[in-house]
Scaffold this active site. Structure first.
Site, PDB file in Angstrom:
ATOM      1  N   ASN A 157       0.830  -1.213   0.000  1.00  0.00           N
ATOM      2  CA  ASN A 157       0.000   0.000   0.000  1.00  0.00           C
ATOM      3  C   ASN A 157       0.858   1.254   0.000  1.00  0.00           C
ATOM      4  O   ASN A 157       0.594   2.220  -0.740  1.00  0.00           O
ATOM      5  CB  ASN A 157      -0.897   0.022   1.242  1.00  0.00           C
ATOM      6  CG  ASN A 157      -2.074  -0.929   1.160  1.00  0.00           C
ATOM      7  OD1 ASN A 157      -2.357  -1.486   0.111  1.00  0.00           O
ATOM      8  ND2 ASN A 157      -2.759  -1.117   2.268  1.00  0.00           N
ATOM      9  N   HIS A 201     -15.299   3.001 -15.113  1.00  0.00           N
ATOM     10  CA  HIS A 201     -15.093   2.277 -13.860  1.00  0.00           C
ATOM     11  C   HIS A 201     -16.319   1.459 -13.465  1.00  0.00           C
ATOM     12  O   HIS A 201     -16.250   0.647 -12.552  1.00  0.00           O
ATOM     13  CB  HIS A 201     -14.746   3.289 -12.753  1.00  0.00           C
ATOM     14  CG  HIS A 201     -14.289   2.680 -11.476  1.00  0.00           C
ATOM     15  ND1 HIS A 201     -15.022   2.750 -10.299  1.00  0.00           N
ATOM     16  CD2 HIS A 201     -13.176   1.977 -11.167  1.00  0.00           C
ATOM     17  CE1 HIS A 201     -14.377   2.125  -9.335  1.00  0.00           C
ATOM     18  NE2 HIS A 201     -13.253   1.646  -9.825  1.00  0.00           N
ATOM     19  N   TYR A 247     -12.177  -9.721  -2.001  1.00  0.00           N
ATOM     20  CA  TYR A 247     -12.857  -8.425  -2.002  1.00  0.00           C
ATOM     21  C   TYR A 247     -14.325  -8.635  -1.669  1.00  0.00           C
ATOM     22  O   TYR A 247     -14.989  -9.468  -2.276  1.00  0.00           O
ATOM     23  CB  TYR A 247     -12.768  -7.759  -3.379  1.00  0.00           C
ATOM     24  CG  TYR A 247     -11.455  -7.075  -3.694  1.00  0.00           C
ATOM     25  CD1 TYR A 247     -10.248  -7.552  -3.182  1.00  0.00           C
ATOM     26  CD2 TYR A 247     -11.415  -5.961  -4.526  1.00  0.00           C
ATOM     27  CE1 TYR A 247      -9.052  -6.940  -3.487  1.00  0.00           C
ATOM     28  CE2 TYR A 247     -10.213  -5.339  -4.833  1.00  0.00           C
ATOM     29  CZ  TYR A 247      -9.036  -5.828  -4.318  1.00  0.00           C
ATOM     30  OH  TYR A 247      -7.854  -5.213  -4.622  1.00  0.00           O
ATOM     31  N   ARG A 249     -13.790   2.546   4.192  1.00  0.00           N
ATOM     32  CA  ARG A 249     -12.615   1.701   4.391  1.00  0.00           C
ATOM     33  C   ARG A 249     -11.332   2.528   4.495  1.00  0.00           C
ATOM     34  O   ARG A 249     -10.496   2.297   5.349  1.00  0.00           O
ATOM     35  CB  ARG A 249     -12.462   0.704   3.241  1.00  0.00           C
ATOM     36  CG  ARG A 249     -11.310  -0.279   3.482  1.00  0.00           C
ATOM     37  CD  ARG A 249     -11.075  -1.209   2.314  1.00  0.00           C
ATOM     38  NE  ARG A 249     -10.147  -0.656   1.349  1.00  0.00           N
ATOM     39  CZ  ARG A 249     -10.413  -0.468   0.062  1.00  0.00           C
ATOM     40  NH1 ARG A 249     -11.597  -0.773  -0.404  1.00  0.00           N
ATOM     41  NH2 ARG A 249      -9.525   0.031  -0.760  1.00  0.00           N
TER      42      ARG A 249
END
Length: 722
Positions: free
Chosen positions: A73, A464, A497, A593
């Site tokens: 990350n 997207h 996910y 999140r």
């Protein structure tokens, strides 16, 4: 009930100006310092990931995995976010950030915070996780901790498997300082020529194609690993025969790897993107990680040759690049992992016969189907839906968006099979999906060769949205089978996910998707959708109107409430609308999140807003937007986060969920997430996140993901009993 005339938001053309003016008046009444810095908020998110790695109650190999996730990350944060700040400073486009601060000041703040977090990250590995792994029989060793027989066996391995592929590069008048690729692990070596006495410098790249952790041949039950760079550094004499090794140190460079393409100035997007990907390898340096014992002579040389600043140097103890801990994932120790979970088939898609094949089209015709991944299987829902469509002779056409997909995707194969069987197939491949550009180009070309109509979306926008539309002939009539999801059509990530997907034969949704696909593949400009909210033209205003309606309902004494689940909450207009709703007495729950620029709990502004974050075994990825609507709930799911790019520079789609059972499922999930009895992080008014994971009596709070898993399993068992 709202009249869903335009984009399901009741938008008319005549009162847009009045609505915008009203927003401006409201905004002027809000305090100036009402946002949290988005970059600092992102670092706070990654700290939450780190807190999972530090938690002794979590399975040990999962903690190691969270350390690797943290490292990965942070790499992306520097390659994209920090790189973007630096680029704006260098080009003179240093506009203030979302909190009104100069990018130079924010860069200094995030550099200091990133330094702190990287030291904490290194400490978590060195002091917490590594010793605990050793106690459990998994040791990550240093060379001098190995026995002589172990060292001898590894020397044989080095000579046979490693030495032939190493490429030491000298730096002298005849050899300029070599190019250092982004995220590569390197050894900086100082040597002395025994004949001339002259000191020289060499760089050695640790081969990225080899396992980072080399298993040590060892008698006994304990599993031992040696970092690859440690093995190499203890055999430098083989690489520099006749030279005296004075010193060696590990270092790692991060470069700007964001991709910028002027689409309106290029004739061929694919060719332009391929050229830009080549340039990405040579992006400017933005971070230099070195071991804390690196000597000043070597460090000064690196700083000078790489043209990097002291602020961009990170001195770290122990191993660099803890992404290497992903290698521990191959260890067969189920006792050190989360208990295994096999996704169930959604109740509606379970075959009537035990070993039979479900007819998904028949199931969807009966009623809308809402699937919740990874608790419910992606393979037996989305994948099976497209595979059935590919082989069904009554299916005439398939249209689908592809944002990120896996390298061996059965989704792509289904589209190829459909095209080869003579069906009309349209695939909108988003080749600009960050860090997946190269893979998407490969799949786009493979699809084209199979006869699929491949398009790349609209100029200046990323596509997207997660959409699939199947057109099937039934008794001489064309029926639309639609899927709108919150996650990518990726079988691999669907296992980790958390996402929702809606299957429906609703004719209005089918017409909406047909119009939207026409817009994406052709030149149509469609403004009217019935059950969809679509960006970039109308999604923002649609959400603002829903939020404002809750505010007006509250002022009128009616029932009002707003619940939003997203990955990121950054957009100022949306945040301001939530503040105004809070001031009117609307209870607002935000489940986020990652980044959150909203300040909850500020008296007079946001005391009715609660913000929670949940991280765990699965990555919370779904987006949900729920409005009380005076007792007639309006709930949407879809692909959009509350960020400028999602609302203004992407094609996004939300679909309204209408089945009472689905509304209840989404409401129950939110109730569980926002409950004080559920483990989560709570956001304070000054941007601090506080973890609430144990009750006052010391017992662990409810794990939302475990609870959801149990609920879905119970639903399946109830079906089996019937």
């Amino acid at each position: 009930m709202i009249e869903h005339d335009v984009l399901d938001a009741g938008l008319g053309d005549g009162d847009d100006d009045d609505f915008d003016e009203a927003i401006e008046v409201f905004d002027s009444q809000l305090p100036e310092n009402r946002y949290l810095d988005r970059e600092v908020s992102w670092l706070a998110f990654n700290q939450r990931v780190l807190e999972l790695a530090e938690d002794p109650r979590l399975p040990l190999l999962e903690r190691a995995n969270f350390l690797a996730i943290f490292a990965s990350n942070l790499d992306e944060f520097f390659m994209v976010r920090v790189a973007g700040l630096k680029r704006r400073i260098v080009t003179g486009l240093a506009i203030p950030t979302n909190v009104g601060r100069a990018p130079q000041d924010v860069l200094a703040d995030i550099s200091a915070e990133a330094h702190r977090l990287q030291l904490r990250h290194a400490d978590a590995w060195k002091v917490l996780v590594r010793p605990a792994l050793a106690e459990s029989g998994i040791e990550v060793m240093a060379w001098d901790e190995l026995s002589e027989p172990e060292q001898a066996r590894l020397t044989e391995y080095f000579q046979a498997q490693v030495f032939p592929i190493l490429m030491p590069l000298a730096v002298d008048p005849a050899h300029p300082f070599p190019y250092i690729s982004g995220l590569s692990l390197n050894l900086a070596i100082r040597i002395r020529n025994a004949r001339t006495g002259r000191q020289e410098f060499a760089r050695l790249k640790v081969p990225p194609m080899m396992p980072r952790l080399i298993e040590v041949p060892h008698d006994g039950e304990t599993v031992r690993y040696l970092p690859l760079e440690d093995l190499i550094s203890n055999h430098l004499g083989d690489l520099f025969p006749g030279m005296e090794i004075l010193d060696h140190h590990t270092f790692r460079l991060t470069r700007n790897e964001d991709v910028v393409i002027e689409e309106d100035e290029t004739e061929n997007l694919i060719q332009a993107l391929e050229a830009e990907l080549l340039r990405r390898r040579f992006g400017p340096p933005i971070r230099l990680e070195v071991t804390d014992e690196m000597d000043d002579v070597t460090l000064d040389l690196l700083i000078s040759e790489l043209a990097i600043t002291e602020q961009e140097v990170f001195r770290l103890p122990g191993l660099l690049d803890l992404r290497g801990l992903f290698d521990l994932g191959r260890i067969d120790r189920p006792d050190l992992r989360y208990p295994p979970h096999v996704p169930t088939t959604a109740v509606a898609f379970q075959p009537a016969e035990q070993n039979g094949r479900a007819d998904l089209f028949a199931a969807i015709r009966k009623a809308d189907v809402l699937v919740h991944h990874p608790y419910e299987s992606f393979a037996t829902s989305v994948q099976a839906f497209l595979e059935q469509a590919a082989r069904d002779p009554h299916v005439l056409a398939i249209k689908q968006t592809l944002y990120r997909t896996s390298g061996d995707s059965p989704i792509v194969q289904a589209l190829i099979d459909a095209a080869e069987s003579g069906k009309q197939v349209l695939a909108l491949v988003e080749v600009k999906a960050r860090f997946d550009e190269a893979a998407n180009i490969v799949w786009a070309r493979k699809l084209e060769k199979a006869g699929v109509h491949v398009v790349y979306g609209l100029v200046g926008l990323k596509t997207h949205c997660k959409l699939a539309l199947v057109i099937r002939e039934e008794d001489g009539v064309l029926r639309h089978y639609s899927h709108i999801g919150t996650g990518n059509y990726n079988p691999k990530t669907s296992r980790i996910y958390e996402d929702f997907g809606l299957f429906t034969t609703d004719g209005q949704v089918g017409k909406d998707l047909t119009r939207l696909f026409n817009e994406l593949s052709g030149y149509a400009i469609e403004k009217k959708f019935k059950r969809l909210l679509v960006a970039p033209l109308h999604l923002r205003k649609g959400l603002l109107r829903h939020i404002d309606k809750e505010r007006r309902n509250a002022l009128a004494g009616g029932s009002a409430g707003i619940r939003i689940k997203v990955n990121s909450m950054v957009d100022e207009q949306i945040i301001d609308a939530l503040y105004r709703a809070s001031q009117a007495g609307v209870k607002v729950d935000v489940w986020v999140r990652g980044i959150c620029s909203l300040k909850p709990g500020v008296e007079g502004m946001s005391e009715n807003i609660t913000v929670r974050s949940i991280l765990g075994r699965y990555l919370e990825h779904s987006r949900i937007f729920a409005f009380d609507n005076d007792g007639d709930p309006q709930i949407f799911i879809g692909s959009a986060d509350m960020m400028h790019r999602n609302l203004d520079r992407r094609v996004e789609a939300l679909v309204r969920v209408v089945a009472p059972a689905h509304l209840k499922e989404l409401t129950d999930l939110f109730d569980l997430a926002m409950s004080d009895a559920t483990s989560s992080w709570w956001l304070g008014a000054e941007g601090e996140w506080t973890r609430h994971s144990v009750a006052e009596d010391g017992r662990p709070l409810v794990d939302l993901q475990d609870k959801t898993m149990a609920t879905v399993q119970r639903r399946r068992r109830a079906r089996a009993v019937r």
